[in-house]
Design a protein around this motif. Sequence first.
Motif, PDB file in Angstrom:
ATOM      1  N   ARG A  21       3.427  17.440 -10.667  1.00 58.72           N
ATOM      2  CA  ARG A  21       3.254  16.020 -10.543  1.00 58.72           C
ATOM      3  C   ARG A  21       4.243  15.786 -11.622  1.00 58.72           C
ATOM      4  NH1 ARG A  21      -2.030  13.887 -10.405  1.00 58.72           N
ATOM      5  NH2 ARG A  21      -1.120  12.758  -8.609  1.00 58.72           N
ATOM      6  N   VAL A  22       4.802  14.249 -10.867  1.00 58.33           N
ATOM      7  CA  VAL A  22       5.786  13.420 -11.657  1.00 58.33           C
ATOM      8  C   VAL A  22       4.963  11.752 -11.544  1.00 58.33           C
ATOM      9  CG1 VAL A  22       7.812  14.673 -10.903  1.00 58.33           C
ATOM     10  CG2 VAL A  22       7.014  12.507  -9.414  1.00 58.33           C
ATOM     11  N   GLU A  23       5.421  11.579 -12.862  1.00 56.31           N
ATOM     12  CA  GLU A  23       5.407  10.119 -13.189  1.00 56.31           C
ATOM     13  C   GLU A  23       6.412   9.244 -11.905  1.00 56.31           C
ATOM     14  OE1 GLU A  23       2.313   9.269 -14.682  1.00 56.31           O
ATOM     15  OE2 GLU A  23       1.344  10.951 -15.464  1.00 56.31           O
ATOM     16  N   ALA A  24       5.599   7.845 -12.306  1.00 57.09           N
ATOM     17  CA  ALA A  24       6.787   6.761 -11.449  1.00 57.09           C
ATOM     18  C   ALA A  24       8.204   6.897 -11.580  1.00 57.09           C
ATOM     19  CB  ALA A  24       6.170   5.740 -11.233  1.00 57.09           C
ATOM     20  N   SER A  96      -1.778  12.497  -1.536  1.00 59.62           N
ATOM     21  CA  SER A  96      -0.541  13.316  -1.840  1.00 59.62           C
ATOM     22  C   SER A  96      -0.821  14.667  -2.844  1.00 59.62           C
ATOM     23  CB  SER A  96       0.324  12.222  -2.932  1.00 59.62           C
ATOM     24  OG  SER A  96      -0.219  12.101  -3.998  1.00 59.62           O
ATOM     25  N   SER A  97      -1.392  14.846  -3.572  1.00 62.33           N
ATOM     26  CA  SER A  97      -1.777  16.027  -3.930  1.00 62.33           C
ATOM     27  C   SER A  97      -2.226  16.966  -2.610  1.00 62.33           C
ATOM     28  CB  SER A  97      -2.480  15.856  -5.011  1.00 62.33           C
ATOM     29  OG  SER A  97      -2.378  15.241  -5.577  1.00 62.33           O
ATOM     30  N   LEU A  98      -2.710  16.954  -2.259  1.00 56.04           N
ATOM     31  CA  LEU A  98      -3.287  17.822  -0.702  1.00 56.04           C
ATOM     32  C   LEU A  98      -1.703  17.895   0.084  1.00 56.04           C
ATOM     33  CD1 LEU A  98      -6.689  16.727  -0.498  1.00 56.04           C
ATOM     34  CD2 LEU A  98      -5.922  18.489  -1.224  1.00 56.04           C
ATOM     35  N   ALA A  99      -1.164  17.095   0.321  1.00 53.41           N
ATOM     36  CA  ALA A  99      -0.046  17.174   1.021  1.00 53.41           C
ATOM     37  C   ALA A  99       0.459  17.496   0.462  1.00 53.41           C
ATOM     38  CB  ALA A  99       0.219  15.526   1.471  1.00 53.41           C
ATOM     39  N   ALA A 100       1.096  17.925  -1.070  1.00 51.75           N
ATOM     40  CA  ALA A 100       2.216  18.251  -1.362  1.00 51.75           C
ATOM     41  C   ALA A 100       1.936  19.778  -1.242  1.00 51.75           C
ATOM     42  CB  ALA A 100       2.573  18.094  -2.518  1.00 51.75           C
ATOM     43  N   ASP A 113       3.973  15.951  -6.195  1.00 48.00           N
ATOM     44  CA  ASP A 113       3.452  14.381  -5.344  1.00 48.00           C
ATOM     45  C   ASP A 113       3.280  13.316  -6.941  1.00 48.00           C
ATOM     46  OD1 ASP A 113       1.053  15.441  -6.644  1.00 48.00           O
ATOM     47  OD2 ASP A 113      -0.276  13.480  -6.034  1.00 48.00           O
ATOM     48  N   LEU A 114       3.593  11.806  -6.505  1.00 45.74           N
ATOM     49  CA  LEU A 114       3.877  11.029  -7.573  1.00 45.74           C
ATOM     50  C   LEU A 114       2.096  10.480  -8.367  1.00 45.74           C
ATOM     51  CD1 LEU A 114       4.881   8.967  -8.787  1.00 45.74           C
ATOM     52  CD2 LEU A 114       4.465   7.128  -6.890  1.00 45.74           C
ATOM     53  N   VAL A 115       2.101  11.042  -9.609  1.00 46.97           N
ATOM     54  CA  VAL A 115       0.524  10.927 -10.480  1.00 46.97           C
ATOM     55  C   VAL A 115       0.620   9.271  -9.989  1.00 46.97           C
ATOM     56  CG1 VAL A 115      -0.255  10.425 -12.288  1.00 46.97           C
ATOM     57  CG2 VAL A 115       0.887  12.080 -11.837  1.00 46.97           C
ATOM     58  N   GLY A 116      -0.326   9.361  -9.377  1.00 50.06           N
ATOM     59  CA  GLY A 116      -1.377   7.539  -9.518  1.00 50.06           C
ATOM     60  C   GLY A 116      -0.274   6.430  -8.134  1.00 50.06           C
ATOM     61  N   GLY A 117      -0.132   7.889  -7.126  1.00 46.67           N
ATOM     62  CA  GLY A 117       1.008   6.510  -5.803  1.00 46.67           C
ATOM     63  C   GLY A 117       1.414   5.490  -5.748  1.00 46.67           C
TER      64      GLY A 117
END
Length: 133
Positions: A21-24, A96-100, A113-117
């Motif tokens: 997972r990646v930060e913004a 997004s986690s489930l989608a990724a 996915d993006l942490v915190g969306g």
Amino acid sequence: MSERPVGIDELLDRVREGLDRVEAREAHDAARAGEALLVDIRYAALRERDGLIPGALVVERNELEWRFDPQGSHRAPEATSHDLRVVVVCNEGYASSLAAASLRQLGLHRATDLVGGFQAWRANGLPVVPPAA
């Protein structure tokens, strides 16, 4: 014998173990450098309320797998390879986690996915195209 049912929190923990997972800010830098494709799966009402991430590809969640299967007949032009680094963005970083994880099951081994969306993106002061007035 089948596995015991799991709750959503446990399921999220499980799928996130397999994601980088990646930060913004990292997502922003990777997208600007052409190293990642940001994919916004938020539904229209949220995009209309909060705006858009410049350069992100908007794909409704229910179309995501069809649009990103590099072998599929309904793929997006951007879905050129199973090696594509896709960063999925939802509103707060849960869906997004489930989608990724689903994209990874299709063989897109770099999907994450993006942490915190979107909310984390905006909170970090990253660019947002304001909603149309």
